[in-house]
Design a protein around this motif. Sequence first.
Motif, mmCIF file in Angstrom:
data_model
loop_
_atom_site.group_PDB
_atom_site.id
_atom_site.type_symbol
_atom_site.label_atom_id
_atom_site.label_comp_id
_atom_site.label_asym_id
_atom_site.label_seq_id
_atom_site.Cartn_x
_atom_site.Cartn_y
_atom_site.Cartn_z
ATOM 1 N N LYS A 285 -5.650 7.130 -47.517
ATOM 2 C CA LYS A 285 -6.389 8.295 -47.032
ATOM 3 C C LYS A 285 -6.670 8.197 -45.542
ATOM 4 O O LYS A 285 -6.479 7.160 -44.914
ATOM 5 C CB LYS A 285 -7.692 8.450 -47.817
ATOM 6 N N ASP B 156 -11.519 10.095 -42.025
ATOM 7 C CA ASP B 156 -12.605 10.968 -42.475
ATOM 8 C C ASP B 156 -12.777 10.900 -43.981
ATOM 9 O O ASP B 156 -13.910 10.898 -44.497
ATOM 10 C CB ASP B 156 -12.324 12.412 -42.045
ATOM 11 N N GLU B 157 -11.675 10.833 -44.704
ATOM 12 C CA GLU B 157 -11.753 10.728 -46.160
ATOM 13 C C GLU B 157 -12.321 9.378 -46.581
ATOM 14 O O GLU B 157 -13.091 9.287 -47.547
ATOM 15 C CB GLU B 157 -10.367 10.938 -46.762
ATOM 16 N N GLN C 244 -14.456 7.615 -44.844
ATOM 17 C CA GLN C 244 -15.895 7.663 -44.565
ATOM 18 C C GLN C 244 -16.634 8.415 -45.656
ATOM 19 O O GLN C 244 -17.714 7.998 -46.092
ATOM 20 C CB GLN C 244 -16.141 8.322 -43.208
ATOM 21 N N SER C 245 -16.068 9.513 -46.111
ATOM 22 C CA SER C 245 -16.709 10.293 -47.166
ATOM 23 C C SER C 245 -16.804 9.494 -48.464
ATOM 24 O O SER C 245 -17.840 9.513 -49.140
ATOM 25 C CB SER C 245 -15.928 11.593 -47.391
ATOM 26 N N GLU C 246 -15.720 8.789 -48.808
ATOM 27 C CA GLU C 246 -15.717 7.999 -50.042
ATOM 28 C C GLU C 246 -16.709 6.839 -49.962
ATOM 29 O O GLU C 246 -17.485 6.592 -50.889
ATOM 30 C CB GLU C 246 -14.308 7.470 -50.297
ATOM 31 N N ASN D 290 -19.287 6.593 -48.078
ATOM 32 C CA ASN D 290 -20.641 7.126 -48.025
ATOM 33 C C ASN D 290 -21.191 7.336 -49.434
ATOM 34 O O ASN D 290 -22.360 7.034 -49.713
ATOM 35 C CB ASN D 290 -20.655 8.441 -47.250
ATOM 36 N N GLN D 291 -20.347 7.820 -50.322
ATOM 37 C CA GLN D 291 -20.776 8.022 -51.706
ATOM 38 C C GLN D 291 -20.964 6.690 -52.430
ATOM 39 O O GLN D 291 -21.907 6.528 -53.214
ATOM 40 C CB GLN D 291 -19.751 8.882 -52.440
ATOM 41 N N TRP E 42 -27.008 8.537 -47.874
ATOM 42 C CA TRP E 42 -27.113 9.986 -47.921
ATOM 43 C C TRP E 42 -27.761 10.572 -46.677
ATOM 44 O O TRP E 42 -27.594 11.758 -46.390
ATOM 45 C CB TRP E 42 -27.904 10.401 -49.163
ATOM 46 N N HIS F 288 -27.283 9.464 -43.480
ATOM 47 C CA HIS F 288 -26.662 8.871 -42.301
ATOM 48 C C HIS F 288 -26.599 9.827 -41.110
ATOM 49 O O HIS F 288 -26.485 9.387 -39.974
ATOM 50 C CB HIS F 288 -25.243 8.391 -42.637
ATOM 51 N N GLN F 289 -26.708 11.121 -41.367
ATOM 52 C CA GLN F 289 -26.659 12.081 -40.264
ATOM 53 C C GLN F 289 -27.983 12.181 -39.510
ATOM 54 O O GLN F 289 -28.012 12.668 -38.383
ATOM 55 C CB GLN F 289 -26.250 13.457 -40.789
#
Length: 220
Positions: free
Chosen positions: A45, A48-49, A51-53, A55-56, A61, A63-64
């Motif tokens: 991947k 960005d993908e 990081q999304s994975e 993160n989950q 949750w 982090h922003q």
Amino acid sequence: MSGGGRRRERKERPKVDDSKPPPEVVVFLQWEPVPLEQIKVLLKKTADEIQSELNQVLGFWNHQVCMKEAALLDYYVCGFCWAKDADFSPTQTSFIMAVLHMLLDNIRDKQMALVENMLEFTKALAAACHRSSTEMENASPLLSTDEAMALIGHIENSLFQKHRLYELLFTSDREENLTTAERTLEVFGRQHPLTPLEEGIPAHLHHDWSPRQLDRHCEL
């Protein structure tokens, strides 16, 4: 033999060669939060993908809006992407992520100093570079010398050089710091946009360039 007795034959026990040491079992770290099959998928991947994975998986949750979670998520994502770009195998990548996680836990949970954490990293790396003495297939070490050196460089840049910052990240009271900053900001009141600070400014300059004097010069 008399009395119908049966002749008993002694069976010789197989000789055990004690000269050979027992086979060594080398166990190296593997990243438990993400199974090996999922790592294989993640390696295909984009950043960005990934990081999304992650993160989950890690549960960052906020982090922003939370600097701590943002820094930790970046730590894991950068490590995974580095392993991906270096073309490490899924098993090697799992080991690398496990090492990154272990070193971070040593700071957070065990409050290890830099030298102690480096020793723990050396032990984990030694297991991955160990060549088994058994006559098994695929008995080669998990990491070659070049791969181990590359990992050392990454760990040094991503963690060891920033060890003190991660110590502060886990030990400092961020709410207290924010409260102190808010109190500092409250000291400054609303002033004339051209009003100079009185401290450190000579008296004649302060008088000549006071707001009233400036207004008079503008009228002229």
